[in-house]
Design a protein around this motif. Structure first.
Motif, PDB file in Angstrom:
ATOM      1  N   THR A 169       5.892  -2.464  -4.318  1.00 12.99           N
ATOM      2  CA  THR A 169       5.371  -3.520  -3.441  1.00 12.99           C
ATOM      3  C   THR A 169       5.370  -4.881  -4.151  1.00 12.99           C
ATOM      4  N   GLN A 170       5.024  -4.866  -5.429  1.00 15.13           N
ATOM      5  CA  GLN A 170       4.879  -6.116  -6.181  1.00 15.13           C
ATOM      6  C   GLN A 170       6.205  -6.813  -6.435  1.00 15.13           C
ATOM      7  N   VAL A 171       7.320  -6.060  -6.332  1.00 13.87           N
ATOM      8  CA  VAL A 171       8.633  -6.689  -6.464  1.00 13.87           C
ATOM      9  C   VAL A 171       9.329  -6.742  -5.099  1.00 13.87           C
TER      10      VAL A 171
ATOM     11  N   GLY B 210      -6.553  -5.739 -14.676  1.00 11.65           N
ATOM     12  CA  GLY B 210      -5.710  -6.902 -14.478  1.00 11.65           C
ATOM     13  C   GLY B 210      -4.573  -6.497 -13.549  1.00 11.65           C
ATOM     14  N   CYS B 211      -3.761  -7.475 -13.150  1.00  9.88           N
ATOM     15  CA  CYS B 211      -2.672  -7.188 -12.227  1.00  9.88           C
ATOM     16  C   CYS B 211      -1.594  -8.245 -12.419  1.00  9.88           C
ATOM     17  N   LEU B 212      -0.336  -7.800 -12.507  1.00  7.48           N
ATOM     18  CA  LEU B 212       0.760  -8.757 -12.699  1.00  7.48           C
ATOM     19  C   LEU B 212       0.905  -9.693 -11.496  1.00  7.48           C
TER      20      LEU B 212
ATOM     21  N   GLN C 259      -4.705   4.705  -9.576  1.00  8.67           N
ATOM     22  CA  GLN C 259      -5.419   4.313  -8.355  1.00  8.67           C
ATOM     23  C   GLN C 259      -5.143   2.852  -8.003  1.00  8.67           C
ATOM     24  N   HIS C 260      -5.093   1.997  -9.023  1.00 11.64           N
ATOM     25  CA  HIS C 260      -4.782   0.577  -8.808  1.00 11.64           C
ATOM     26  C   HIS C 260      -3.389   0.425  -8.190  1.00 11.64           C
ATOM     27  N   GLU C 261      -2.404   1.120  -8.775  1.00 12.10           N
ATOM     28  CA  GLU C 261      -1.026   0.984  -8.286  1.00 12.10           C
ATOM     29  C   GLU C 261      -0.861   1.613  -6.898  1.00 12.10           C
TER      30      GLU C 261
ATOM     31  N   ASP D 121      -3.076   1.701  -4.611  1.00 14.21           N
ATOM     32  CA  ASP D 121      -3.622   0.706  -3.675  1.00 14.21           C
ATOM     33  C   ASP D 121      -2.530  -0.263  -3.223  1.00 14.21           C
ATOM     34  N   HIS D 122      -1.699  -0.723  -4.176  1.00 11.31           N
ATOM     35  CA  HIS D 122      -0.626  -1.669  -3.829  1.00 11.31           C
ATOM     36  C   HIS D 122       0.271  -1.099  -2.727  1.00 11.31           C
ATOM     37  N   LEU D 123       0.537   0.208  -2.806  1.00 11.80           N
ATOM     38  CA  LEU D 123       1.431   0.830  -1.813  1.00 11.80           C
ATOM     39  C   LEU D 123       0.821   0.802  -0.417  1.00 11.80           C
TER      40      LEU D 123
HETATM   41 NI    NI Z   1      -1.718  -4.662  -9.613  1.00  6.27          NI
END
Ligand code: NI
Length: 168
Positions: free
Chosen positions: A50-52, A92-94, A134-136, A138-140
Motif C-alpha cells: 500500500t505504501q508504494v 514509526g512509519c516510512l 500488526q502495523h503493516e 493495518d496498512h493493507l
Molecule cells: Ni507504516
C-alpha cells in the motif's frame, strides 16, 4: 532491484484497501525485492505494498540488526491472538517520516501467509515482530498508526507532513 516512491500521509491513496494476491508470479517476486530495497534504503523495519501505491496484500519485514533476515508475507491473516497482554512500543512509519508514537497492541499473534514460493506457512510473532506485523497489516486495510492518536495529534502531524512536503 529498484527503489519505489513511498506515499506520505495524508495521501488519500494510503486509505486504499488492498486486494489478495491471486498468484505469486515473477512480477510479485520482483515487487517484494523492490519493496525490501525501498524499506532498507529508508532504514525501516517493515513496509506494506500500500505504501508504494500497489494495492495488493503484501508486506515485507526485517527486524534483524544486520538487515539480512527479510520476511515476506503474502495475503497474511492473523489466525490467533496468542497473548492478549498489551504491550506498548514506540512505532514509526516510512509514510509518516520522523514521527514516533507509543501505541498498544497484543504482544503475540499467530499469522498464516504465503511465502514467495506461494506456499502457506504459519508464523508465531512475539514482541516487536508482532507489533510490526500488526502495523503493516493495518496498512493493507487502509489504516495507519496516526488513526490510533487523538484528533488533535493527528491534525498536528498532518500539518507537519504537508509542511515538510512543501519545503522539499
Ligand atoms: Ni507504516
Amino acid at each position: 532491484m529498484a527503489t519505489l516512491k513511498i506515499l506520505i500521509f495524508p495521501d488519500p491513496k494510503l486509505r486504499t484497501v488492498a486486494r489478495p494476491v491471486k498468484q505469486v508470479d515473477d512480477s510479485i517476486i520482483k515487487l517484494t525485492q523492490d519493496m525490501l530495497e525501498t524499506m532498507y534504503e529508508g532504514d525501516g523495519i517493515g513496509l506494506a505494498a500500500t505504501q508504494v501505491d500497489v494495492h495488493k496484500r503484501i508486506i515485507v519485514i526485517d527486524i534483524s540488526n544486520e538487515k539480512n533476515d527479510p520476511i515476506v508475507l503474502i495475503n497474511p491473516k492473523i489466525t490467533k491472538v496468542i497473548n492478549e497482554e498489551i504491550k506498548s512500543y514506540s512505532e514509526g512509519c516510512l509514510s509518516v517520516p520522523g514521527i514516533f508514537e507509543e501505541l498498544e497492541r497484543p504482544s503475540a499473534v499467530e499469522i498464516k501467509a504465503l511465502d514467495i514460493d506461494g506456499k502457506e506457512f504459519t508464523l508465531v510473532a512475539e514482541d516487536i515482530l508482532s507489533v510490526v506485523i500488526q502495523h503493516e497489516m493495518d496498512h493493507l486495510e487502509g489504516k495507519m498508526m496516526v488513526d490510533y492518536l487523538s484528533n488533535l495529534k493527528r491534525e498536528m502531524i498532518r500539518k507537519k507532513m504537508i509542511k515538510q512536503r512543501v519545503s522539499k
